[in-house]
Design a protein around this motif. Sequence first.
Motif, PDB file in Angstrom:
ATOM      1  N   ARG A 227       0.855  -1.211   0.000  1.00 31.82           N
ATOM      2  CA  ARG A 227       0.000   0.000   0.000  1.00 31.82           C
ATOM      3  C   ARG A 227       0.886   1.253   0.000  1.00 31.82           C
ATOM      4  O   ARG A 227       2.020   1.211   0.482  1.00 31.82           O
ATOM      5  CB  ARG A 227      -0.896   0.033   1.247  1.00 31.82           C
ATOM      6  N   PRO A 228       0.336   2.375  -0.484  1.00 30.81           N
ATOM      7  CA  PRO A 228       1.114   3.615  -0.456  1.00 30.81           C
ATOM      8  C   PRO A 228       1.458   4.038   0.978  1.00 30.81           C
ATOM      9  O   PRO A 228       0.830   3.555   1.930  1.00 30.81           O
ATOM     10  CB  PRO A 228       0.175   4.644  -1.097  1.00 30.81           C
ATOM     11  N   ALA A 229       2.423   4.938   1.095  1.00 34.96           N
ATOM     12  CA  ALA A 229       2.950   5.325   2.417  1.00 34.96           C
ATOM     13  C   ALA A 229       1.853   5.807   3.378  1.00 34.96           C
ATOM     14  O   ALA A 229       1.948   5.592   4.586  1.00 34.96           O
ATOM     15  CB  ALA A 229       3.998   6.422   2.237  1.00 34.96           C
ATOM     16  N   HIS A 230       0.794   6.434   2.842  1.00 37.11           N
ATOM     17  CA  HIS A 230      -0.212   7.017   3.755  1.00 37.11           C
ATOM     18  C   HIS A 230      -1.284   6.007   4.167  1.00 37.11           C
ATOM     19  O   HIS A 230      -2.210   6.360   4.897  1.00 37.11           O
ATOM     20  CB  HIS A 230      -0.873   8.250   3.108  1.00 37.11           C
ATOM     21  N   VAL A 231      -1.179   4.749   3.709  1.00 35.49           N
ATOM     22  CA  VAL A 231      -2.230   3.752   4.011  1.00 35.49           C
ATOM     23  C   VAL A 231      -1.669   2.645   4.903  1.00 35.49           C
ATOM     24  O   VAL A 231      -0.657   2.027   4.571  1.00 35.49           O
ATOM     25  CB  VAL A 231      -2.770   3.106   2.711  1.00 35.49           C
ATOM     26  N   ASN A 232      -2.324   2.417   6.036  1.00 31.98           N
ATOM     27  CA  ASN A 232      -1.978   1.277   6.895  1.00 31.98           C
ATOM     28  C   ASN A 232      -3.162   0.330   6.987  1.00 31.98           C
ATOM     29  O   ASN A 232      -4.268   0.746   7.347  1.00 31.98           O
ATOM     30  CB  ASN A 232      -1.619   1.736   8.312  1.00 31.98           C
ATOM     31  N   ILE A 233      -2.946  -0.924   6.663  1.00 33.38           N
ATOM     32  CA  ILE A 233      -3.984  -1.948   6.890  1.00 33.38           C
ATOM     33  C   ILE A 233      -3.812  -2.383   8.349  1.00 33.38           C
ATOM     34  O   ILE A 233      -2.825  -3.031   8.694  1.00 33.38           O
ATOM     35  CB  ILE A 233      -3.802  -3.159   5.949  1.00 33.38           C
ATOM     36  N   ASN A 234      -4.767  -2.028   9.204  1.00 33.68           N
ATOM     37  CA  ASN A 234      -4.626  -2.380  10.626  1.00 33.68           C
ATOM     38  C   ASN A 234      -4.833  -3.874  10.868  1.00 33.68           C
ATOM     39  O   ASN A 234      -4.128  -4.477  11.670  1.00 33.68           O
ATOM     40  CB  ASN A 234      -5.655  -1.619  11.462  1.00 33.68           C
ATOM     41  N   ASP A 235      -5.836  -4.452  10.162  1.00 34.28           N
ATOM     42  CA  ASP A 235      -6.294  -5.773  10.554  1.00 34.28           C
ATOM     43  C   ASP A 235      -7.016  -6.461   9.401  1.00 34.28           C
ATOM     44  O   ASP A 235      -7.872  -5.852   8.776  1.00 34.28           O
ATOM     45  CB  ASP A 235      -7.305  -5.568  11.695  1.00 34.28           C
ATOM     46  N   MET A 236      -6.671  -7.710   9.132  1.00 33.10           N
ATOM     47  CA  MET A 236      -7.388  -8.463   8.085  1.00 33.10           C
ATOM     48  C   MET A 236      -7.673  -9.880   8.539  1.00 33.10           C
ATOM     49  O   MET A 236      -6.772 -10.576   9.009  1.00 33.10           O
ATOM     50  CB  MET A 236      -6.547  -8.524   6.804  1.00 33.10           C
ATOM     51  N   LEU A 237      -8.937 -10.299   8.381  1.00 36.37           N
ATOM     52  CA  LEU A 237      -9.354 -11.669   8.689  1.00 36.37           C
ATOM     53  C   LEU A 237      -9.601 -12.351   7.346  1.00 36.37           C
ATOM     54  O   LEU A 237     -10.433 -11.886   6.570  1.00 36.37           O
ATOM     55  CB  LEU A 237     -10.629 -11.600   9.533  1.00 36.37           C
ATOM     56  N   VAL A 238      -8.859 -13.412   7.066  1.00 45.21           N
ATOM     57  CA  VAL A 238      -8.909 -14.051   5.740  1.00 45.21           C
ATOM     58  C   VAL A 238      -9.311 -15.509   5.913  1.00 45.21           C
ATOM     59  O   VAL A 238      -8.618 -16.265   6.604  1.00 45.21           O
ATOM     60  CB  VAL A 238      -7.525 -13.991   5.054  1.00 45.21           C
ATOM     61  N   MET A 239     -10.419 -15.889   5.281  1.00 44.46           N
ATOM     62  CA  MET A 239     -10.942 -17.246   5.481  1.00 44.46           C
ATOM     63  C   MET A 239     -11.053 -18.000   4.165  1.00 44.46           C
ATOM     64  O   MET A 239     -11.231 -17.389   3.110  1.00 44.46           O
ATOM     65  CB  MET A 239     -12.358 -17.152   6.090  1.00 44.46           C
ATOM     66  N   PRO A 240     -11.004 -19.343   4.223  1.00 48.29           N
ATOM     67  CA  PRO A 240     -11.413 -20.100   3.039  1.00 48.29           C
ATOM     68  C   PRO A 240     -12.894 -19.785   2.778  1.00 48.29           C
ATOM     69  O   PRO A 240     -13.649 -19.570   3.745  1.00 48.29           O
ATOM     70  CB  PRO A 240     -11.273 -21.562   3.472  1.00 48.29           C
ATOM     71  N   THR A 241     -13.299 -19.793   1.517  1.00 52.62           N
ATOM     72  CA  THR A 241     -14.718 -19.535   1.210  1.00 52.62           C
ATOM     73  C   THR A 241     -15.606 -20.537   1.954  1.00 52.62           C
ATOM     74  O   THR A 241     -16.711 -20.209   2.380  1.00 52.62           O
ATOM     75  CB  THR A 241     -14.943 -19.626  -0.314  1.00 52.62           C
ATOM     76  N   ALA A 242     -15.101 -21.738   2.162  1.00 50.97           N
ATOM     77  CA  ALA A 242     -15.892 -22.797   2.804  1.00 50.97           C
ATOM     78  C   ALA A 242     -15.894 -22.707   4.335  1.00 50.97           C
ATOM     79  O   ALA A 242     -16.414 -23.596   5.002  1.00 50.97           O
ATOM     80  CB  ALA A 242     -15.359 -24.155   2.377  1.00 50.97           C
ATOM     81  N   GLN A 243     -15.291 -21.660   4.895  1.00 53.03           N
ATOM     82  CA  GLN A 243     -15.233 -21.542   6.366  1.00 53.03           C
ATOM     83  C   GLN A 243     -15.791 -20.189   6.807  1.00 53.03           C
ATOM     84  O   GLN A 243     -15.238 -19.151   6.461  1.00 53.03           O
ATOM     85  CB  GLN A 243     -13.784 -21.686   6.855  1.00 53.03           C
ATOM     86  N   ALA A 244     -16.886 -20.215   7.594  1.00 55.15           N
ATOM     87  CA  ALA A 244     -17.474 -18.963   8.077  1.00 55.15           C
ATOM     88  C   ALA A 244     -16.947 -18.608   9.461  1.00 55.15           C
ATOM     89  O   ALA A 244     -16.887 -17.432   9.834  1.00 55.15           O
ATOM     90  CB  ALA A 244     -18.994 -19.068   8.106  1.00 55.15           C
ATOM     91  N   SER A 245     -16.598 -19.605  10.249  1.00 54.77           N
ATOM     92  CA  SER A 245     -16.038 -19.376  11.588  1.00 54.77           C
ATOM     93  C   SER A 245     -15.256 -20.645  11.935  1.00 54.77           C
ATOM     94  O   SER A 245     -15.245 -21.595  11.152  1.00 54.77           O
ATOM     95  CB  SER A 245     -17.157 -19.153  12.615  1.00 54.77           C
ATOM     96  N   THR A 246     -14.632 -20.668  13.112  1.00 52.61           N
ATOM     97  CA  THR A 246     -13.859 -21.878  13.439  1.00 52.61           C
ATOM     98  C   THR A 246     -14.751 -23.115  13.498  1.00 52.61           C
ATOM     99  O   THR A 246     -14.288 -24.226  13.279  1.00 52.61           O
ATOM    100  CB  THR A 246     -13.134 -21.725  14.798  1.00 52.61           C
ATOM    101  N   SER A 247     -16.037 -22.929  13.781  1.00 55.77           N
ATOM    102  CA  SER A 247     -16.907 -24.103  13.888  1.00 55.77           C
ATOM    103  C   SER A 247     -17.962 -24.190  12.784  1.00 55.77           C
ATOM    104  O   SER A 247     -18.897 -24.981  12.894  1.00 55.77           O
ATOM    105  CB  SER A 247     -17.552 -24.148  15.270  1.00 55.77           C
ATOM    106  N   HIS A 248     -17.842 -23.387  11.733  1.00 53.50           N
ATOM    107  CA  HIS A 248     -18.766 -23.487  10.598  1.00 53.50           C
ATOM    108  C   HIS A 248     -17.976 -23.726   9.318  1.00 53.50           C
ATOM    109  O   HIS A 248     -17.469 -22.782   8.703  1.00 53.50           O
ATOM    110  CB  HIS A 248     -19.615 -22.217  10.450  1.00 53.50           C
ATOM    111  N   LEU A 249     -17.853 -25.000   8.972  1.00 57.87           N
ATOM    112  CA  LEU A 249     -17.109 -25.405   7.777  1.00 57.87           C
ATOM    113  C   LEU A 249     -18.041 -26.171   6.852  1.00 57.87           C
ATOM    114  O   LEU A 249     -18.778 -27.061   7.304  1.00 57.87           O
ATOM    115  CB  LEU A 249     -15.973 -26.344   8.184  1.00 57.87           C
ATOM    116  N   LEU A 250     -18.026 -25.814   5.566  1.00 56.51           N
ATOM    117  CA  LEU A 250     -18.836 -26.525   4.586  1.00 56.51           C
ATOM    118  C   LEU A 250     -17.984 -27.639   3.983  1.00 56.51           C
ATOM    119  O   LEU A 250     -17.158 -27.398   3.104  1.00 56.51           O
ATOM    120  CB  LEU A 250     -19.290 -25.543   3.501  1.00 56.51           C
ATOM    121  N   ARG A 251     -18.168 -28.853   4.495  1.00 51.33           N
ATOM    122  CA  ARG A 251     -17.413 -29.999   3.952  1.00 51.33           C
ATOM    123  C   ARG A 251     -18.331 -30.755   3.004  1.00 51.33           C
ATOM    124  O   ARG A 251     -19.454 -31.101   3.368  1.00 51.33           O
ATOM    125  CB  ARG A 251     -16.959 -30.928   5.081  1.00 51.33           C
ATOM    126  N   GLU A 252     -17.855 -31.019   1.786  1.00 52.15           N
ATOM    127  CA  GLU A 252     -18.710 -31.693   0.792  1.00 52.15           C
ATOM    128  C   GLU A 252     -18.090 -33.016   0.365  1.00 52.15           C
ATOM    129  O   GLU A 252     -16.896 -33.209   0.477  1.00 52.15           O
ATOM    130  CB  GLU A 252     -18.915 -30.767  -0.404  1.00 52.15           C
TER     131      GLU A 252
END
Length: 252
Positions: A227-252
């Motif tokens: 990112r440019p010097a004036h932009v700070n990404i404070n926080d990012m939560l990145v999940m597999p599309t198949a995972q909504a939370s630690t206990s919600h996983l779409l297994r097929e």
Amino acid sequence: MSKIALITGATAGIGEACARLLAAQKYDLILAARRAERLDALSKQLIDEFGIRVITLVMDVRKKEEVQKLETLSEDWKQVDVLINNAGLSQGLDPINSGNTDDWDVMIDTNVKGLLYVTKIVSTWMVNNAKGGHIINIGSIAGKETYQNGNVYCATKHAVDSLNKAMRIDLLPHKIKVTGIHPGAVETEFSEVRFKGDKERAKKVYEGYEPLHAQDIAETIWFAISRPAHVNINDMLVMPTAQASTSHLLRE
Ligand code: NDP
Ligand code: 8X3
């Protein structure tokens, strides 16, 4: 002059993927972890392929005296632009009443104390260098929520989340960027380490859906770094599309 990145836990998974991606971006690299042979092999490969400078540090982040080896680097190498606090692990998956206290020590010492020891030294360099810098802390979805038997691992990653916010505040006057990256399930050696070499049990964690790959997280980290010097990404939560939370996983 090339920029310099220091990556802890560079011998596998997310750390190794970051090393490859930053090498391709022509960063010079300081690669740290405990397994010397892997560090050597990776550094040779990156030097040959990308023509960058690489130094390796065999260092257990739990041991203050080993982390102190960082201070033996030359002034050139102390001009670190990016620190990726990635070294980390989970040990076991047991209820709080029957958890192994040695496992707890390893997780707390690595994920929290190790991250602090490295950060203290490198943030001091960044402050003294007076040219800013960027610290990336690898947290986890486990630092945003708590799951059954995840107790101590989750607590360590909540601590990383808290320290990420604290660093952002404390380092603000020095124009040092601070970013927390919080992945969901990434298929690396993580589960094999958690289950102490039980490959079959580890494999099951990623069955029935497409987990994140280490490269996905390296690319997310690169987005934050680039990112440019004036932009700070404070926080990012990145999940597999198949995972909504630690206990919600779409297994097929
Ligand atoms: P891996 O097990 O594949 O890699 C972990 C890395 O950490 C290795 O390079 C290992 O190197 C290093 N490491 C572990 N302990 C120490 C230590 N005491 N001192 C120095 N280095 C150490 O796992 P990941 O790549 O998945 O994990 C990287 C980070 O991502 C960790 O902080 C983890 O908690 C986090 N994370 C992982 C997720 C996942 O699902 N995989 C999800 C969310 C967060 P060596 O053994 O050579 O020392
Ligand atoms: C690793 C992801 O869900 O196993 O941090 O805690 S999880």
